[in-house]
Design a protein around this motif. Structure first.
Motif, PDB file in Angstrom:
ATOM      1  N   ALA A  38       0.822  -1.216   0.000  1.00 21.08           N
ATOM      2  CA  ALA A  38       0.000   0.000   0.000  1.00 21.08           C
ATOM      3  C   ALA A  38       0.851   1.258   0.000  1.00 21.08           C
ATOM      4  O   ALA A  38       0.403   2.316  -0.451  1.00 21.08           O
ATOM      5  CB  ALA A  38      -0.922  -0.003   1.221  1.00 21.08           C
ATOM      6  N   ARG A  39       2.075   1.150   0.468  1.00 21.98           N
ATOM      7  CA  ARG A  39       2.945   2.323   0.488  1.00 21.98           C
ATOM      8  C   ARG A  39       3.280   2.785  -0.923  1.00 21.98           C
ATOM      9  O   ARG A  39       3.446   3.981  -1.185  1.00 21.98           O
ATOM     10  CB  ARG A  39       4.222   1.996   1.264  1.00 21.98           C
ATOM     11  N   SER A  40       3.375   1.857  -1.843  1.00 22.62           N
ATOM     12  CA  SER A  40       3.690   2.229  -3.226  1.00 22.62           C
ATOM     13  C   SER A  40       2.457   2.276  -4.108  1.00 22.62           C
ATOM     14  O   SER A  40       2.425   3.008  -5.098  1.00 22.62           O
ATOM     15  CB  SER A  40       4.706   1.248  -3.822  1.00 22.62           C
ATOM     16  N   ARG A  41       1.423   1.485  -3.754  1.00 26.97           N
ATOM     17  CA  ARG A  41       0.178   1.459  -4.538  1.00 26.97           C
ATOM     18  C   ARG A  41      -0.989   1.434  -3.551  1.00 26.97           C
ATOM     19  O   ARG A  41      -1.368   0.379  -3.056  1.00 26.97           O
ATOM     20  CB  ARG A  41       0.151   0.236  -5.460  1.00 26.97           C
ATOM     21  N   GLU A  46      -7.112   2.438   0.019  1.00 27.50           N
ATOM     22  CA  GLU A  46      -8.027   3.555   0.254  1.00 27.50           C
ATOM     23  C   GLU A  46      -9.465   3.142  -0.043  1.00 27.50           C
ATOM     24  O   GLU A  46     -10.399   3.563   0.655  1.00 27.50           O
ATOM     25  CB  GLU A  46      -7.619   4.754  -0.594  1.00 27.50           C
ATOM     26  N   ALA A  47      -9.652   2.313  -1.064  1.00 24.55           N
ATOM     27  CA  ALA A  47     -10.992   1.809  -1.359  1.00 24.55           C
ATOM     28  C   ALA A  47     -11.505   0.915  -0.228  1.00 24.55           C
ATOM     29  O   ALA A  47     -12.690   0.982   0.149  1.00 24.55           O
ATOM     30  CB  ALA A  47     -10.982   1.042  -2.680  1.00 24.55           C
ATOM     31  N   ALA A  57      -3.500   0.343   8.399  1.00 25.04           N
ATOM     32  CA  ALA A  57      -3.319   1.796   8.447  1.00 25.04           C
ATOM     33  C   ALA A  57      -2.238   2.181   9.442  1.00 25.04           C
ATOM     34  O   ALA A  57      -1.412   3.070   9.175  1.00 25.04           O
ATOM     35  CB  ALA A  57      -4.640   2.479   8.808  1.00 25.04           C
ATOM     36  N   ALA A  58      -2.206   1.527  10.602  1.00 21.52           N
ATOM     37  CA  ALA A  58      -1.186   1.831  11.600  1.00 21.52           C
ATOM     38  C   ALA A  58       0.200   1.447  11.106  1.00 21.52           C
ATOM     39  O   ALA A  58       1.162   2.216  11.233  1.00 21.52           O
ATOM     40  CB  ALA A  58      -1.513   1.101  12.906  1.00 21.52           C
ATOM     41  N   ARG A 117      12.781   3.117   0.501  1.00 18.47           N
ATOM     42  CA  ARG A 117      11.758   2.287  -0.097  1.00 18.47           C
ATOM     43  C   ARG A 117      10.963   1.571   0.990  1.00 18.47           C
ATOM     44  O   ARG A 117      11.309   1.616   2.163  1.00 18.47           O
ATOM     45  CB  ARG A 117      12.402   1.244  -1.026  1.00 18.47           C
ATOM     46  N   ALA A 118       9.895   0.920   0.577  1.00 18.39           N
ATOM     47  CA  ALA A 118       9.080   0.200   1.540  1.00 18.39           C
ATOM     48  C   ALA A 118       9.902  -0.882   2.206  1.00 18.39           C
ATOM     49  O   ALA A 118      10.660  -1.599   1.551  1.00 18.39           O
ATOM     50  CB  ALA A 118       7.874  -0.430   0.843  1.00 18.39           C
ATOM     51  N   PRO A 119       9.812  -1.043   3.533  1.00 18.12           N
ATOM     52  CA  PRO A 119      10.633  -2.007   4.222  1.00 18.12           C
ATOM     53  C   PRO A 119      10.251  -3.431   3.865  1.00 18.12           C
ATOM     54  O   PRO A 119       9.072  -3.753   3.746  1.00 18.12           O
ATOM     55  CB  PRO A 119      10.349  -1.721   5.697  1.00 18.12           C
ATOM     56  N   ALA A 120      11.244  -4.265   3.676  1.00 24.02           N
ATOM     57  CA  ALA A 120      10.982  -5.678   3.436  1.00 24.02           C
ATOM     58  C   ALA A 120      10.657  -6.353   4.750  1.00 24.02           C
ATOM     59  O   ALA A 120      11.005  -5.866   5.806  1.00 24.02           O
ATOM     60  CB  ALA A 120      12.206  -6.326   2.803  1.00 24.02           C
TER      61      ALA A 120
END
Length: 346
Positions: free
Chosen positions: A81-84, A89-90, A105-106, A340-343
């Motif tokens: 969700a961080r990248s897409r 949101e939907a 979300a948290a 970048r998003a954490p692995a």
């Protein structure tokens, strides 16, 4: 250390696990941070903007109290969700009171704040989201793992961290993610306190079931020690015992499957640093094609390339200078939550 005694809780369970198949050959191909067969359809659907599969996956693991899977999937979905973010949101608009919406979300808010130089200040603004996730399902320990990470990043005091820790272990006494969060807090708050970290990790492992991921916690402490270069020396026998515990745990899980690879990749590094070459080769064969970003992204911006070079050096040649160079700890450890998003890092 005043913090440590509150971590030790006498909780013992016993379970049996199946033995793995014979290790396959490593082969030439490898993939980085591959999702397992349950997560993959959820990510594919999210890529199409659909949230139903992700919602069902987290609801199923939460209902079954599969907390390790629930945590791992929440992390991966938040990273996606961080990248897409359209699918998330939907989902949030369609089900604002869903506990798993609150959980993702948290995690997403913590992940977004972490790389910033103003991390501590930004994380304090995230607190209401973590509180909402914790209140959404009182059984779930994962919001408390997020709260423990949040406390470390926001430089919370020790007494507050102990309160969070007690709340987490009341819900899941052997949850690996919470234990890793506590170990990181110890290492961050008392930099170089590796013996204290080993004390915590060893006692937690002794108290956990034989097939609990907490059995890998001492090896996690060993990896931190071997890549830190700070603090008093840890006896070799303690590092060996940590590796042996993790080897025993690895042997309980199927070979060449994605999620045990998260433990095995870290174990390969520890074993190679201890020059236990045959044991490291065995773990590489158990890993199969499944490389993970951590720990290799501590040494390179190309973690898959670093993994492949180390694998080739260990499986096809006698260990030597090349292996030593590939295992060299960075002069300054990389930020575990870079831009970048954490692995996943369990």
């Amino acid at each position: 250390m005043a913090l440590l005694p509150a971590f030790f809780r006498p909780t013992r369970m016993t379970r049996r696990a199946s033995r793995p198949a014979d290790p396959p050959a490593a082969g030439d191909e490898a993939v980085l941070d591959a999702p397992d067969e349950r997560l993959s359809p959820a990510l594919v659907a999210a890529g199409r903007g659909e949230f139903g599969a992700a919602s069902a996956l987290l609801a199923t693991t939460r209902a079954a109290a599969e907390w390790e899977d629930h945590d791992r999937y929440a992390r991966r979905l938040a990273a996606f969700a961080r990248s897409r973010s359209e699918w998330f949101e939907a989902w949030r608009a369609a089900a604002p009171d869903d506990p798993d919406v609150a959980l993702v979300a948290a995690q997403l808010a913590v992940d977004r704040a972490w790389p910033s130089p103003a991390r501590a200040e930004l994380l304090r603004e995230v607190s209401p989201l973590i509180t909402a996730a914790a209140r959404a399902d009182d059984r779930d320990p994962v919001p408390w793992r997020i709260a423990l990470d949040h406390a470390r990043g926001s430089r919370a005091g020790h007494r507050y961290f102990e309160e969070l820790w007690e709340a987490a272990v009341r819900r899941a006494p052997h949850h690996y993610g919470c234990h890793v969060a506590a170990l990181r807090y110890l290492g961050t708050s008392w930099h170089g306190s590796h013996r204290e970290c080993f004390d915590f990790a060893d006692l937690a492992a002794q108290d956990a079931p034989a097939d609990s991921l907490v059995q890998a916690l001492p090896a996690r402490a060993a990896l931190s020690y071997l890549t830190d270069g700070c603090g008093p020396e840890v006896p070799r026998e303690r590092l060996e015992a940590a590796a042996d515990r993790a080897i025993a745990l690895s042997g309980r899980f199927p070979a060449a499957t994605p999620w045990p690879a998260e433990i095995r990749n870290k174990l390969v590094y520890v074993l190679a640093r201890l020059e236990r070459w045959e044991d490291a080769r065995t773990q590489l064969r158990l890993i199969g094609p499944y490389a993970t970003s951590f720990p290799w992204d501590r040494f390179s911006d190309d973690p898959l390339g670093r993994f492949l070079r180390l694998r080739e050096a260990l499986l096809t040649t006698a260990p030597g200078t090349t292996v030593t160079e590939l295992l060299a700890a960075p002069a300054r450890p990389r930020n575990e939550h870079r831009g970048r998003a954490p692995a996943p890092d369990h």
